[in-house]
Design a protein around this motif. Structure first.
Motif, mmCIF file in Angstrom:
data_model
loop_
_atom_site.group_PDB
_atom_site.id
_atom_site.type_symbol
_atom_site.label_atom_id
_atom_site.label_comp_id
_atom_site.label_asym_id
_atom_site.label_seq_id
_atom_site.Cartn_x
_atom_site.Cartn_y
_atom_site.Cartn_z
ATOM 1 N N SER A 246 0.867 -1.171 0.000
ATOM 2 C CA SER A 246 0.000 0.000 0.000
ATOM 3 C C SER A 246 0.908 1.226 0.000
ATOM 4 N N SER A 248 1.636 5.508 -0.460
ATOM 5 C CA SER A 248 1.056 6.836 -0.292
ATOM 6 C C SER A 248 2.115 7.870 -0.622
ATOM 7 N N GLN A 250 2.833 12.110 -0.957
ATOM 8 C CA GLN A 250 2.337 13.388 -0.472
ATOM 9 C C GLN A 250 2.893 14.514 -1.340
ATOM 10 N N ASP A 263 7.229 10.037 -0.362
ATOM 11 C CA ASP A 263 6.347 8.885 -0.492
ATOM 12 C C ASP A 263 6.874 7.744 0.354
ATOM 13 N N MET A 266 2.510 2.224 3.385
ATOM 14 C CA MET A 266 1.654 2.261 4.569
ATOM 15 C C MET A 266 1.515 0.863 5.139
ATOM 16 N N PHE A 273 -5.255 2.643 8.476
ATOM 17 C CA PHE A 273 -3.859 3.064 8.500
ATOM 18 C C PHE A 273 -3.272 2.855 9.890
ATOM 19 N N TYR A 276 3.679 4.083 8.722
ATOM 20 C CA TYR A 276 4.255 4.565 7.460
ATOM 21 C C TYR A 276 5.748 4.304 7.453
ATOM 22 N N GLY A 310 -2.553 14.197 -0.341
ATOM 23 C CA GLY A 310 -1.932 12.887 -0.495
ATOM 24 C C GLY A 310 -2.709 12.032 -1.459
ATOM 25 N N ASP A 312 -3.187 7.879 -2.372
ATOM 26 C CA ASP A 312 -2.926 6.513 -1.938
ATOM 27 C C ASP A 312 -3.163 5.541 -3.083
ATOM 28 N N ASN A 328 -6.482 12.496 -0.298
ATOM 29 C CA ASN A 328 -6.788 13.223 0.933
ATOM 30 C C ASN A 328 -6.327 14.654 0.735
ATOM 31 N N THR A 332 -2.618 15.148 6.535
ATOM 32 C CA THR A 332 -2.870 13.741 6.816
ATOM 33 C C THR A 332 -2.040 13.278 8.011
ATOM 34 N N THR A 334 0.586 11.755 7.977
ATOM 35 C CA THR A 334 2.031 11.769 7.720
ATOM 36 C C THR A 334 2.604 13.170 7.534
#
Length: 432
Positions: A246, A248, A250, A263, A266, A273, A276, A310, A312, A328, A332, A334
């Motif tokens: 997974s 993510s 940003q 990045d 996750m 979640f 990270y 972000g 995902d 998002n 977030t 992160t």
């Protein structure tokens, strides 16, 4: 992202209570998320103010300010208790704190508000306080159409619609009303064998279901779907994507441009979640995800949005195909740890250090002092001279997950420190 050298005074609004992420009627989950609000202290500089639904403990404030090179007296913390069914920016008025924030703002010309989520109540509050919303330039407030677009793009359906327009790959899926959910799930199960069922507006895995559950028969699955349909008015049903990672990434929107920030992968439990790892391992490439994020960010810029977002995605087991799952358009879980990494480690660019976040279950007697003492005794707490260690980046409360941030020079060292930290922090009791 927030510039660590920002000079203008900031009013950091930890508005976890916002209709942007979940419906405001979900008061229980909003209260749960609010326990993380003290982490926004890491965004503060001397002279700043934090408006938070949960007041940080004195021990957490002292430790955080110490790492940031200031004292708790250098900042102001205002507690704004969440009101059921109300956005935090509106709660400020309900509990009589508007004059308090207004006096702070008047005494600091050029002050700016930095919210977790950009929603209409927040822009109204900034207007009433006479301050800008960061990072919007020249005192211009976010346009109403921008705020509306942000609300739409934080839904699963809104993201999927725009993703298809921008040629961003998403899992096959369908949006439906609650009344149609059983039929849509039945059809997708027959075609795909497994589905992800998501409330249209949700975050952090709230309300997400994977069907069928192991061992469940048709009747049990039907009953679960029928029960789920009562929890939200609109749903997204997607083909379940077996995946090996997974991801993510940003980004931030500044002016007319979108910039990649960082990045990672996750860690997820039942769709929620839990942690990270940044940067990505060498075996995983995010080139396509970065391209998608840049494309998405340019669209946000054209809508008038400025700030972080972000994207995902899932890296499929079969063939390594990448599927974007949601955006998002807000701060977030992160973005604040990343700012903290930059402030502590002085990283010149993303990827210059490795960092992990995670959590362990809380204990009935947990406190920040006890958890921090455990790390210190094991010599795992972050040490500026060493440039590595573990930070309890959120405050610690009884029966609330204990969240940590690991900073190290390499991925291997970060993994080692995390393993040691989890061992030091684990246990049913934080007592002697």
């Amino acid at each position: 992202m927030v510039n660590p050298t920002v000079a203008a005074p900031q009013l950091v609004l930890a508005n976890f209570a916002s209709a942007l992420a979940v419906d405001l009627s979900e008061h229980v989950v909003l209260q749960k998320w609010a326990t993380q609000a003290p982490r926004e202290v890491w965004l503060l500089h001397p002279g700043d103010l934090l408006a938070t639904p949960v007041r940080p403990s004195e021990a957490f404030l002292a430790a955080a300010c110490g790492l940031l090179g200031m004292t708790p007296d250098d900042i102001t913390v205002v507690t704004v208790p969440d009101q059921p069914g109300m956005a935090m920016a509106d709660s400020v008025r309900r509990v009589g704190l508007l004059p308090v924030l207004a006096r702070w703002a008047r005494a600091r010309p050029g002050a700016r508000m930095l919210p977790v989520a950009l929603d209409a109540p927040t822009t109204r509050l900034a207007r009433d306080l006479g301050i800008e919303v960061a990072p919007y330039p020249d005192g211009a407030p976010p346009p109403a159409h921008t705020v509306a677009a942000v609300m739409e793009l934080n839904t699963k359906s809104g993201f999927r619609t725009l993703a298809r327009q921008l040629d961003i790959r998403v899992p096959p899926g369908e949006t439906c009303a609650a009344a149609d959910l059983p039929g849509v799930v039945r059809s997708f199960l027959a075609e795909h064998g497994g589905v992800a069922v998501k409330p249209d507006r949700a975050a952090g895995g709230h309300g997400l279901r994977f069907l069928p559950r192991p061992g469940a028969d048709v009747a049990e699955t039907e009953a679960e779907v029928t029960a789920a349909a009562r929890a939200a008015s609109h749903w997204v049903v997607e083909r379940l994507v077996p995946h090996r990672a997974s991801l993510s990434a940003q980004f931030s929107v500044e002016g007319a441009a979108a910039r990649w920030e960082f990045d990672g992968t996750m860690t997820v439990l039942d769709g929620a979640f839990t942690g990270y790892r940044s940067p990505l391992p060498a075996s995983v490439t995010a080139k396509e995800l970065r391209e998608w994020g840049t494309r998405f960010g340019h669209h946000l810029a054209a809508l008038g949005y400025r700030g972080p977002f972000g994207l995902d995605a899932l890296l499929a087991e079969d063939g390594g195909m990448l599927y974007a799952t949601e955006a998002n358009v807000r701060r977030t879980a992160t973005t604040t740890p990343y700012v903290l990494v930059r402030r502590l480690a002085g990283a010149a660019k993303p990827g210059a250090v490795s960092w992990n976040t995670g959590h362990i279950p809380g204990a009935p007697d947990a406190s920040f002092e006890q958890a921090h003492t455990r790390l210190a005794k094991a010599r795992l707490d972050y040490r500026p001279d060493a440039g590595e260690g573990v930070v309890l980046y959120a405050d610690v409360f009884p029966d609330v997950p204990v969240r940590y941030l690991v900073i190290a020079a390499t991925t291997a060292r970060a993994a080692e420190l995390e393993r040691l930290a989890r061992r030091a922090l684990d246990g049913r009791s934080f007592g002697p």
